[in-house]
Design a protein around this motif. Structure first.
Motif, PDB file in Angstrom:
ATOM      1  N   LEU A   1      55.798  47.748  21.848  1.00 24.21           N
ATOM      2  CA  LEU A   1      56.042  47.769  23.193  1.00 24.21           C
ATOM      3  C   LEU A   1      56.781  46.683  23.911  1.00 24.21           C
ATOM      4  CD1 LEU A   1      52.623  49.196  24.527  1.00 24.21           C
ATOM      5  CD2 LEU A   1      54.890  50.010  25.175  1.00 24.21           C
ATOM      6  N   MET A   2      57.678  46.796  24.837  1.00 25.58           N
ATOM      7  CA  MET A   2      58.293  45.554  25.460  1.00 25.58           C
ATOM      8  C   MET A   2      57.918  45.605  26.859  1.00 25.58           C
ATOM      9  SD  MET A   2      62.136  46.038  23.498  1.00 25.58           S
ATOM     10  CE  MET A   2      62.220  47.709  23.816  1.00 25.58           C
ATOM     11  N   PRO A   3      57.888  44.519  27.548  1.00 26.32           N
ATOM     12  CA  PRO A   3      57.735  44.323  29.244  1.00 26.32           C
ATOM     13  C   PRO A   3      58.969  44.763  29.779  1.00 26.32           C
ATOM     14  CG  PRO A   3      57.798  42.200  28.057  1.00 26.32           C
ATOM     15  CD  PRO A   3      58.373  43.185  26.839  1.00 26.32           C
TER      16      PRO A   3
ATOM     17  N   VAL B   1      65.603  60.913  19.108  1.00 23.82           N
ATOM     18  CA  VAL B   1      64.660  61.571  19.935  1.00 23.82           C
ATOM     19  C   VAL B   1      63.114  60.878  19.927  1.00 23.82           C
ATOM     20  CG1 VAL B   1      63.279  63.822  20.070  1.00 23.82           C
ATOM     21  CG2 VAL B   1      65.748  63.741  19.088  1.00 23.82           C
ATOM     22  N   SER B   2      62.647  60.818  20.876  1.00 27.94           N
ATOM     23  CA  SER B   2      61.546  59.769  21.204  1.00 27.94           C
ATOM     24  C   SER B   2      60.397  60.752  21.000  1.00 27.94           C
ATOM     25  CB  SER B   2      61.263  59.439  22.684  1.00 27.94           C
ATOM     26  OG  SER B   2      62.480  58.360  23.264  1.00 27.94           O
ATOM     27  N   LEU B   3      59.378  60.281  20.200  1.00 23.33           N
ATOM     28  CA  LEU B   3      58.329  61.156  19.809  1.00 23.33           C
ATOM     29  C   LEU B   3      57.145  60.217  19.477  1.00 23.33           C
ATOM     30  CD1 LEU B   3      57.163  64.159  19.412  1.00 23.33           C
ATOM     31  CD2 LEU B   3      57.817  63.961  17.179  1.00 23.33           C
TER      32      LEU B   3
ATOM     33  N   GLY C   1      69.783  56.999  29.078  1.00 22.11           N
ATOM     34  CA  GLY C   1      69.242  57.015  30.408  1.00 22.11           C
ATOM     35  C   GLY C   1      68.086  56.171  30.710  1.00 22.11           C
ATOM     36  N   GLY C   2      67.182  56.291  31.580  1.00 24.70           N
ATOM     37  CA  GLY C   2      67.057  57.822  32.082  1.00 24.70           C
ATOM     38  C   GLY C   2      67.184  58.950  30.828  1.00 24.70           C
ATOM     39  N   GLU C   3      67.116  60.230  31.354  1.00 23.28           N
ATOM     40  CA  GLU C   3      67.219  61.150  30.115  1.00 23.28           C
ATOM     41  C   GLU C   3      68.818  61.667  30.317  1.00 23.28           C
ATOM     42  OE1 GLU C   3      66.066  62.393  27.453  1.00 23.28           O
ATOM     43  OE2 GLU C   3      67.796  64.036  27.476  1.00 23.28           O
ATOM     44  N   PRO C   4      69.717  61.409  29.426  1.00 17.92           N
ATOM     45  CA  PRO C   4      70.915  61.624  29.700  1.00 17.92           C
ATOM     46  C   PRO C   4      71.150  63.249  30.028  1.00 17.92           C
ATOM     47  CG  PRO C   4      70.788  60.983  27.477  1.00 17.92           C
ATOM     48  CD  PRO C   4      69.316  60.674  28.180  1.00 17.92           C
TER      49      PRO C   4
HETATM   50  N1  SAM Z   1      65.016  59.500  27.689  1.00 19.54           N
HETATM   51  C1  SAM Z   1      65.721  59.104  26.566  1.00 19.54           C
HETATM   52  C2  SAM Z   1      64.624  58.994  25.486  1.00 19.54           C
HETATM   53  O1  SAM Z   1      63.571  59.328  25.730  1.00 19.54           O
HETATM   54  O2  SAM Z   1      64.734  58.406  24.337  1.00 19.54           O
HETATM   55  C3  SAM Z   1      66.409  57.914  26.586  1.00 19.54           C
HETATM   56  C4  SAM Z   1      66.034  56.573  27.230  1.00 19.54           C
HETATM   57  S1  SAM Z   1      64.692  55.808  26.731  1.00 19.54           S
HETATM   58  C5  SAM Z   1      64.432  54.713  27.961  1.00 19.54           C
HETATM   59  C6  SAM Z   1      64.973  55.028  25.262  1.00 19.54           C
HETATM   60  C7  SAM Z   1      63.984  54.650  24.391  1.00 19.54           C
HETATM   61  O3  SAM Z   1      63.252  53.379  25.206  1.00 19.54           O
HETATM   62  C8  SAM Z   1      62.846  55.523  23.882  1.00 19.54           C
HETATM   63  O4  SAM Z   1      62.843  55.631  22.673  1.00 19.54           O
HETATM   64  C9  SAM Z   1      61.704  54.893  24.701  1.00 19.54           C
HETATM   65  O5  SAM Z   1      60.591  55.143  23.900  1.00 19.54           O
HETATM   66  C10 SAM Z   1      62.077  53.471  24.748  1.00 19.54           C
HETATM   67  N2  SAM Z   1      61.411  52.712  25.274  1.00 19.54           N
HETATM   68  C11 SAM Z   1      61.167  52.841  26.577  1.00 19.54           C
HETATM   69  N3  SAM Z   1      60.392  51.892  27.394  1.00 19.54           N
HETATM   70  C12 SAM Z   1      59.980  51.140  26.468  1.00 19.54           C
HETATM   71  C13 SAM Z   1      59.200  49.818  26.356  1.00 19.54           C
HETATM   72  N4  SAM Z   1      58.492  49.435  27.374  1.00 19.54           N
HETATM   73  N5  SAM Z   1      58.913  49.460  25.260  1.00 19.54           N
HETATM   74  C14 SAM Z   1      59.526  49.830  23.956  1.00 19.54           C
HETATM   75  N6  SAM Z   1      60.413  51.063  24.165  1.00 19.54           N
HETATM   76  C15 SAM Z   1      60.720  51.729  25.369  1.00 19.54           C
END
Ligand code: SAM
Length: 336
Positions: free
Chosen positions: A198-200, A127-129, A66-69
């Protein structure tokens, strides 16, 4: 499907919503959000049809994101339908973990969402952590949900997924002092930890010196604590990480150097489908093609297949993140 640069496409990332219950600073900054209108978001029937066509062209792996699926209602039913598509042999889910331990109010069994996802056909979860420090977590995500994520991880472990990956986005000044603690946590719980540059994608200020931390620097910080990391080029999952072993432990960690690894795009095998039905050949490019528009205009499956092939043909050799890229959509509206 193979593009003109030799990328072989077998992996489709499906964003099923642009909505999220967190506000990560680098992804969906806190401000009044303009969500996509519901009628502009793909229905589950439309998603299933597109995946069926993709599978007929060689897509084998899906990642639902997603978003958060997990904030989209009916996600379990969608997973069941995707799992039943001939050719799809691997379904992963990316989540912030906050809802994995919750039972679904519409389902009377009381099972956790994690267990229901596993039963529906999700094989692996990411899982994002970003940190284990509650204050740091709240700062990074805009929400005080660390305890919910830890409960979610426990529910995921109990659900028996084939693999649980932890994704940690590297942020100087926010979590750079907490990396070793995450390594220990992943080791204790048997999770596969990956550190991501980090990506832009949503905003460009993340690349400022005071926020950006390279995987090289993260590696050197980990080596200060654990000793020299041992490269493990033989170990690969379906993703872009390169893996290293923590000395003296049978623990692997992944480094995703999207910004600093100049070979990053060579093994790319992905397409992305945004929740409003745009097919994107690359996360770090503005190219996107309106598959949903064509579908709703009455395209046949054969025409949708031609559309897929055409998008693959336009896949760039590499992303544009290093060339002054200016994001036009938030990551949540693309699908991470
Ligand atoms: N909500 C879910 C989550 O938290 O994993 C899925 C979507 S989220 C956009 C997917 C992954 O993209 C996450 O691990 C998040 O940390 C990563 N992410 C989002 N923005 C980012 C950025 N600017 N640079 C690097 N990773 C990014």
């Amino acid at each position: 499907m193979e593009d003109r640069h030799g990328h072989r496409i077998s992996y489709l990332r499906l964003s099923i919503t642009d909505r999220c219950n967190e506000r990560c600073r680098y992804c969906l900054p806190e401000q009044k959000q303009e969500w996509l209108p519901r009628e502009g978001v793909m229905t589950f029937e439309e998603i299933v049809r597109v995946v069926r066509v993709g599978a007929s062209l060689g897509v084998r792996k899906l990642r639902v994101t997603g978003g958060e699926p997990l904030v989209r209602r009916g996600v379990i039913g969608l997973i069941r339908s995707l799992h039943a598509i001939p050719g799809i042999d691997d379904i992963g889910l990316s989540t912030n973990g906050t809802l994995l331990a919750e039972p679904d109010p519409e389902d009377g069994t009381g099972d956790t969402t994690a267990r229901r996802l596993a039963a529906a056909g999700v094989r692996t979860v990411n899982v994002s952590l970003d940190t284990l420090d509650p204050a740091g977590y709240a700062l990074a995500t805009g929400r005080d949900y660390l305890a919910r994520v830890l409960a979610g991880l426990e529910a995921a472990r109990a659900a028996g997924f084939a693999r649980i990956k932890l994704n940690c986005v590297l942020m100087r000044g926010t979590n750079d002092c907490a990396l070793a603690e995450l390594v220990d946590f992943a080791h204790t719980h048997g999770h596969l930890l990956r550190f991501i540059e980090l990506m832009p994608v949503s905003r460009t200020d993340v690349l400022h010196e005071q926020s950006f931390l390279s995987t090289l620097e993260a590696r050197s910080r980990l080596e200060d604590r654990f000793g020299p990391l041992v490269p493990r080029p033989d170990f690969r999952t379906n993703g872009p990480a390169t893996y290293f072993e923590i000395p003296g432990r049978q623990q692997l960690i992944g480094l995703i150097g999207a910004m600093t690894n100049l070979h990053f795009c060579e093994s790319c095998n992905k397409l992305r489908l945004t929740c409003d039905g745009k097919l994107r050949p690359c996360l770090g490019s503005h190219l996107e093609f309106d598959l949903l528009g064509v579908l709703r205009a009455g395209a046949t499956d054969a025409q949708l297949a031609d559309f897929f092939r055409d998008v693959v043909d336009r896949k760039p050799k590499e992303h544009d993140f290093r060339d002054g890229y200016q994001p036009q959509r938030h990551m949540t509206a693309i699908g991470g």
